[in-house]
Design an enzyme around this catalytic site. Sequence first.
Site, PDB file in Angstrom:
ATOM      1  N   GLY A 171     -11.138  -1.393   3.363  1.00 51.65           N
ATOM      2  CA  GLY A 171     -10.199  -1.389   4.484  1.00 51.65           C
ATOM      3  C   GLY A 171     -10.058  -0.017   5.116  1.00 51.65           C
TER       4      GLY A 171
ATOM      5  CB  THR B   8      -0.812  -0.009   1.297  1.00 53.45           C
ATOM      6  OG1 THR B   8      -1.875  -0.928   1.137  1.00 53.45           O
ATOM      7  CG2 THR B   8      -1.389   1.354   1.624  1.00 53.45           C
TER       8      THR B   8
ATOM      9  N   GLY C 129      -1.338  -1.900   6.571  1.00 53.03           N
ATOM     10  CA  GLY C 129      -1.407  -3.085   7.414  1.00 53.03           C
ATOM     11  C   GLY C 129      -2.760  -3.752   7.306  1.00 53.03           C
ATOM     12  CB  THR C 130      -4.255  -6.440   9.320  1.00 51.21           C
ATOM     13  OG1 THR C 130      -3.741  -5.869  10.534  1.00 51.21           O
ATOM     14  CG2 THR C 130      -3.305  -7.539   8.888  1.00 51.21           C
ATOM     15  N   GLY C 131      -6.089  -3.871   7.538  1.00 51.23           N
ATOM     16  CA  GLY C 131      -7.004  -2.744   7.640  1.00 51.23           C
ATOM     17  C   GLY C 131      -8.070  -2.823   8.714  1.00 51.23           C
TER      18      GLY C 131
ATOM     19  NE  ARG D 132     -10.551  -5.379   3.717  1.00 47.36           N
ATOM     20  CZ  ARG D 132      -9.389  -4.750   3.721  1.00 47.36           C
ATOM     21  NH1 ARG D 132      -8.954  -4.151   2.636  1.00 47.36           N
ATOM     22  NH2 ARG D 132      -8.648  -4.733   4.805  1.00 47.36           N
TER      23      ARG D 132
HETATM   24  N1  ASP Z   1      -4.373  -1.386   4.869  1.00 49.02           N
HETATM   25  C1  ASP Z   1      -4.702  -1.919   3.570  1.00 49.02           C
HETATM   26  C2  ASP Z   1      -6.071  -2.524   3.631  1.00 49.02           C
HETATM   27  O1  ASP Z   1      -6.421  -3.102   4.641  1.00 49.02           O
HETATM   28  C3  ASP Z   1      -3.763  -2.963   3.104  1.00 49.02           C
HETATM   29  C4  ASP Z   1      -2.314  -2.604   3.173  1.00 49.02           C
HETATM   30  O2  ASP Z   1      -1.950  -1.647   3.843  1.00 49.02           O
HETATM   31  O3  ASP Z   1      -1.504  -3.298   2.548  1.00 49.02           O
HETATM   32  O4  ASP Z   1      -6.774  -2.476   2.645  1.00 49.02           O
END
Ligand code: ASP
Length: 310
Positions: free
Chosen positions: A207, A177, A229-231, A205
Amino acid sequence: MSRCDISAEQEAAYHVALQDVLRQAQQLLTNGGSALDAVSLAVDMLEDCPLFNAGHGAVFTHDETHELDASIMDGATLRAGAVACVSRLRRPLRAARAVMEHSEHVLLVAEGAEAFASSLGLELVTPDYFSTEARRVQLHRALASNATVLDHDGAALVFRAAAAGSAPLDENTKFGTVGAVALDAQGNLAAATSTGGMTNKRPGRVGDTPLIGAGTYADNRTAAISCTGTGEMFIRTATAYDICARMAYAGQSLDMAAQEVVMNVLPTLNGRGGLIAVDAQGNLSLPFNTEGMYRGWARVGEILHTAIFR
Ligand code: ASP
């Protein structure tokens, strides 16, 4: 992502890409450009670069399609704009900026966002414009292992580049990202973030990236933040805003607030990733709780810095 997952050649390609972006954004700021224009330029360039998970090079959804998210925020005015679930806008970040500057809204999604942006002359592409072979392989691996998502490695820049993280499904997938944060000579802060989301995500979905306060936030009184990160965990902890709130209400320094959120708050929910941040005094913080995060930073008149691992 660990050192052995990335070849020296690949590593060099990331450094070159980040330096190119930093150089141009630094030049813009040297010439008196605004923080808003610096983060816009940086993310534009990163969206075009296939190494990163945004624009051309974005990850695939479970249905082998692309759904892109982006947002931008102006720390001087608290104006913000975002788009989510778009699949035909070549430059999602420009569309987010158009929402901020030419509509009374903050977030537009899907066809509505595309129609709005194209009415302002922003370029439409067929969705296969975003596809790369590396991302397709990544999706097929994810489908084969029946695992969901999480590829996140970021690249943000200007004053730091994105976050990257581990790729739980495939250690060869280090894409990211993208995001950028900047402080200009007028003392204005800005933040921008753009992503394809997570590999194998369910269509529809959304994020943290397009959600102001979760993946992106900027306020001249505190800081500019761009997350990767893990959105879902970044949404649940209002990560970007939480850092500014800690600074404003508890008097924490940028680095103290950012470290606390990335190293303690997010991990309690199994949140993985990192962020890039700059405060109103020009202090930087680039914490991540993964093994690496593609990042770079530069100040006017100083040399550029890029890094991947700790
Ligand atoms: N944060 C982004 C999402 O959850 C993914 C990423 O940062 O790679 O969509």
